[in-house]
Motif scaffolding. Structure first.
Motif, PDB file in Angstrom:
ATOM      1  N   TYR A   1       1.594  13.510  -6.831  1.00 16.20           N
ATOM      2  CA  TYR A   1       0.860  13.307  -5.585  1.00 16.20           C
ATOM      3  C   TYR A   1       0.511  14.644  -4.949  1.00 16.20           C
ATOM      4  O   TYR A   1       1.341  15.552  -4.873  1.00 16.20           O
TER       5      TYR A   1
ATOM      6  N   MET B   1       0.854  -1.188   0.000  1.00 15.49           N
ATOM      7  CA  MET B   1       0.000   0.000   0.000  1.00 15.49           C
ATOM      8  C   MET B   1       0.892   1.241   0.000  1.00 15.49           C
ATOM      9  O   MET B   1       1.432   1.633   1.022  1.00 15.49           O
ATOM     10  N   GLY B   2       1.054   1.819  -1.161  1.00 16.09           N
ATOM     11  CA  GLY B   2       1.937   2.966  -1.269  1.00 16.09           C
ATOM     12  C   GLY B   2       1.270   4.241  -0.842  1.00 16.09           C
ATOM     13  O   GLY B   2       0.109   4.280  -0.414  1.00 16.09           O
ATOM     14  N   ARG B   3       2.024   5.319  -0.998  1.00 14.77           N
ATOM     15  CA  ARG B   3       1.532   6.615  -0.546  1.00 14.77           C
ATOM     16  C   ARG B   3       0.304   7.058  -1.331  1.00 14.77           C
ATOM     17  O   ARG B   3      -0.556   7.749  -0.802  1.00 14.77           O
ATOM     18  N   SER B   4       0.214   6.691  -2.570  1.00 15.59           N
ATOM     19  CA  SER B   4      -0.890   7.132  -3.424  1.00 15.59           C
ATOM     20  C   SER B   4      -1.884   6.014  -3.699  1.00 15.59           C
ATOM     21  O   SER B   4      -2.604   6.062  -4.681  1.00 15.59           O
ATOM     22  N   SER B   5      -1.917   4.980  -2.849  1.00 11.23           N
ATOM     23  CA  SER B   5      -2.796   3.847  -3.105  1.00 11.23           C
ATOM     24  C   SER B   5      -4.264   4.257  -3.093  1.00 11.23           C
ATOM     25  O   SER B   5      -5.063   3.754  -3.879  1.00 11.23           O
ATOM     26  N   LYS B   6      -4.636   5.172  -2.201  1.00 12.64           N
ATOM     27  CA  LYS B   6      -6.020   5.622  -2.169  1.00 12.64           C
ATOM     28  C   LYS B   6      -6.347   6.461  -3.392  1.00 12.64           C
ATOM     29  O   LYS B   6      -7.480   6.467  -3.869  1.00 12.64           O
ATOM     30  N   ASP B   7      -5.347   7.163  -3.914  1.00 16.77           N
ATOM     31  CA  ASP B   7      -5.552   7.905  -5.153  1.00 16.77           C
ATOM     32  C   ASP B   7      -5.919   6.960  -6.286  1.00 16.77           C
ATOM     33  O   ASP B   7      -6.738   7.286  -7.149  1.00 16.77           O
ATOM     34  N   LYS B   8      -5.306   5.796  -6.303  1.00 16.24           N
ATOM     35  CA  LYS B   8      -5.585   4.831  -7.358  1.00 16.24           C
ATOM     36  C   LYS B   8      -6.976   4.253  -7.223  1.00 16.24           C
ATOM     37  O   LYS B   8      -7.627   3.941  -8.221  1.00 16.24           O
ATOM     38  N   ARG B   9      -7.440   4.080  -6.003  1.00 15.76           N
ATOM     39  CA  ARG B   9      -8.729   3.435  -5.785  1.00 15.76           C
ATOM     40  C   ARG B   9      -9.899   4.384  -5.978  1.00 15.76           C
ATOM     41  O   ARG B   9     -10.962   3.970  -6.409  1.00 15.76           O
TER      42      ARG B   9
ATOM     43  N   THR C   1     -11.972   2.056 -10.776  1.00 14.40           N
ATOM     44  CA  THR C   1     -10.591   2.465 -10.579  1.00 14.40           C
ATOM     45  C   THR C   1     -10.059   3.086 -11.865  1.00 14.40           C
ATOM     46  O   THR C   1     -10.085   2.439 -12.919  1.00 14.40           O
TER      47      THR C   1
END
Length: 320
Positions: free
Chosen positions: A272, A1-9, A259
């Motif tokens: 980001y 789970m990277g720093r931008s994982s929520k951005d991807k979802r 997504t």
């Protein structure tokens, strides 16, 4: 789970940060406005359960203008916005904050005082309790929160005004519909495009506030203690009452359950973006402080016994 994982979802979470909104829920109010023209002719607005302030941001930008222009409303009055919540909220330009309880008549009086004795044109409420995962319980608690918001709305909203509030749409939505119809001639259950299809969340858009002639707002009495037929929807077939439901937003809008790639524009590289407004006084603030200073180890944890066998594993201190 990277720093931008929520951005991807979540595309709306990402767009909210890029456009400067405090939360993705800002798009819900924007899409409701596109469908119902909520802000037309509004000079005095109230945001109940406002924290962290995304709906107050929408009210401020739409009613006051992007660059502090349009301080006067369509009727020549100064635009006034009041945000109410039990929690503290970071300041917003043009928004007066009240840290109070929406079930107290003193809060309603303070709202009217900020409006210099005038009633509000629009009341919105995006409040919701901490969900338990038990749908029947969550729907009931949310319904009670909506009725509490409605009760204070009857104290501050002008005749002909508009009320928008979140609900959890379930089997008892017809009861809420019948209660709201006592006070508003037009009631519609709406689902914005930015609200996930997997969520039972929806919004009641109540227009043309017209309370009964003998109704007097009172926080002390049981809420909505009026005669209405609780069994009116037990009929079947063509006699059954169907709550009006409207999906807001056309097919060109982003799908909240899909997504999307980070790079939406081929000519623009993704970067980001941090959240617009970090939480103030979050409940996990003390835990973050303890973790940062390595203070999460329990002092009463058992120590290693000197006579302990080398084959036995050493007891571990409890850390998070």
């Amino acid at each position: 789970m990277g720093r931008s994982s929520k951005d991807k979802r979540d595309i709306y979470y990402r767009l909210a940060k890029e456009e400067g909104w405090r939360a993705r829920s800002a798009f819900k109010l924007l899409q409701l406005d596109q469908e119902f023209n909520l802000f037309t002719g509004v000079n005095r607005a109230v945001d109940l359960c406002a924290a962290p302030g995304s709906w107050s941001q929408v009210l401020s930008r739409k009613l006051r203008g992007q660059e502090e222009k349009g301080e006067k409303g369509e009727a020549g009055e100064e635009v006034k916005i009041v945000a109410v919540d039990l929690q503290a909220m970071a300041p917003l330009p043009g928004v007066t904050q009240i840290q109070g309880d929406i079930t107290k008549v003193s809060t309603a009086q303070e709202i009217i005082r900020h409006f210099e004795g005038q009633p509000a044109d629009l009341v919105v409420c995006d409040g919701a309790p901490d969900v338990t995962g038990l749908h029947d319980v969550d729907e009931y608690i949310q319904a009670q929160l909506l009725l509490a918001a409605l009760n204070i709305t009857t104290h501050v909203l002008k005749p002909g005004g508009t009320f928008v509030a979140k609900i959890f749409r379930g089997k008892d939505v017809t009861l809420l519909y019948s209660q709201l119809k006592i006070f508003f001639s037009g009631v519609t259950c709406a689902k914005p495009r930015s609200s996930r299809n997997s969520s039972i969340e929806a919004f009641m858009v109540c227009q043309n506030y017209s309370p009964p002639e003998d109704y007097f707002p009172n926080m002390s009495n049981p809420l909505l203690d009026h005669s209405y037929d609780v069994d009116f929807n037990q009929l079947e077939g063509p006699n059954r009452v169907i709550v009006p439901f409207l999906a807001c937003g056309d097919l060109s809008a982003f799908d909240s359950d899909r997504t999307y790639p980070l790079q939406l524009d081929a000519g623009k590289q993704y970067q980001y973006t941090p959240p617009t407004q970090p939480p103030i006084r979050p409940p996990y603030q003390e835990a973050c402080h303890l973790r940062k200073n390595n203070l999460l180890s329990r002092e009463d944890s058992p120590s290693v016994c000197p006579k302990q066998s080398q084959d036995e594993p050493e007891p571990l201190t409890e850390t998070t």
